[in-house]
Design an enzyme around this catalytic site. Structure first.
Site: not given
Ligand code: AMP
Length: 280
Positions: A30, A37, A186
């Site tokens: 996102m 990420h 985020s």
């Molecule tokens: P999001 O942008 O929050 O939807 O996350 C996108 C992807 O990044 C998802 O697969 C999350 O699980 C992964 N992600 C977000 N934060 C972390 C983190 N701290 N460590 C590892 N992966 C993450």
């Protein structure tokens, strides 16, 4: 590194790569990218010839009183982060590109989405699975990368990929944390300095639970109590849930035996944070 806004442009680029015999990895996000990420992007770059990163704040996974409007967005920053991690293409569609009028088809899941975030965010996983399914059909990657940070999401995506025969390898990636233990997110940008400090209670409480299991405790209720008791010592924290479930099915367990997910959601002020560990 290129940024495209339309499904047609993604397909043209991926088709061109396919003609060259190249493999393709997908990292759905996102946006407002951080090192968590980037760790997924790096893993994809390692395992595939080309990597597509989607940056899309998916409206259909947000409930009416959630933070869709407030969710941080900064495409220039994201471009730098993807470039730095070695990604090749950003897909940054407008909501109308993903959801034309009369959009009425969804991927719905049961079992893995009954508890934890599924219980408190009723439409969330339907939105997540639908957008991820669409991205799978748009990009048709060989592999897709998901963080264990969102462990229930990972288990759910693995399940629908199996159930619905998507020919895509799902690659799980470990949680990346700040130096002091806070899981990168985020949403951490919502925290003021006092809340940022208070947010450490999540990783600290999970650590106590993990230590108890490592020391031989196998009763799920005992672990839940240890974690809850510690979370309650932080005045700015309000517990949303503390759960101990089997990681494959996301169903409650009484005794910790197989691969077990210990997951928490906690409000720090108005910001809802999640964290977890998986015990094998
Ligand atoms: P999001 O942008 O929050 O939807 O996350 C996108 C992807 O990044 C998802 O697969 C999350 O699980 C992964 N992600 C977000 N934060 C972390 C983190 N701290 N460590 C590892 N992966 C993450």
């Amino acid at each position: 590194m290129k940024v495209v806004k339309t499904i047609k442009e993604v397909r043209e680029q991926v088709n061109a790569w396919r003609k060259e015999g190249l493999t393709v990895g997908l990292v759905p996000t996102m946006g407002y990218l951080h090192e968590g990420h980037q760790s997924l992007i790096r893993k994809s770059v390692e395992q595939n010839d080309r990597t597509v990163v989607s940056v899309f704040v998916n409206p259909i996974q947000f409930g009416p009183n959630e933070d869709l409007e407030a969710y941080p967005r900064d495409l220039n920053r994201d471009m730098q982060a993807v470039e730095e991690a070695g990604g090749n293409l950003i897909f940054n569609p407008e909501p109308s590109e993903m959801y034309p009028s009369h959009f009425t088809s969804f991927i719905d899941t049961t079992e893995t989405t009954e508890l934890l975030c599924g219980a408190v965010r009723p439409i969330h996983f339907r939105g997540v699975c639908t957008v991820v399914g669409k991205l799978f059909n748009i990009v048709k990657p060989d592999r897709a990368y998901f963080g264990q940070k969102d462990a229930q999401q990972l288990a759910t995506i693995r399940r629908f990929v199996r159930d619905l025969d998507f020919d895509i390898e799902i690659v799980p990636c470990p949680i990346i944390r700040e130096e002091d233990g806070l899981a990168k997110s985020s949403r951490n940008t919502y925290l003021n300095p006092a809340e940022r400090q208070a947010a450490l209670i999540l990783s600290k409480s999970l650590k106590l639970g993990q230590q108890a299991i490592d020391a031989g405790e196998r009763n799920a209720e005992t672990i839940i109590n240890i974690i809850k008791t510690n979370l309650k010592t932080e005045p700015l924290a309000r517990v949303d849930y503390v759960e101990v479930v089997d990681f494959a099915n996301i169903q409650r367990v009484e005794k910790i035996e197989g691969e077990t997910l210990v997951a928490i959601a906690v409000y720090i002020g108005k910001t809802r944070l999640i964290d977890n560990f998986i015990w094998k």
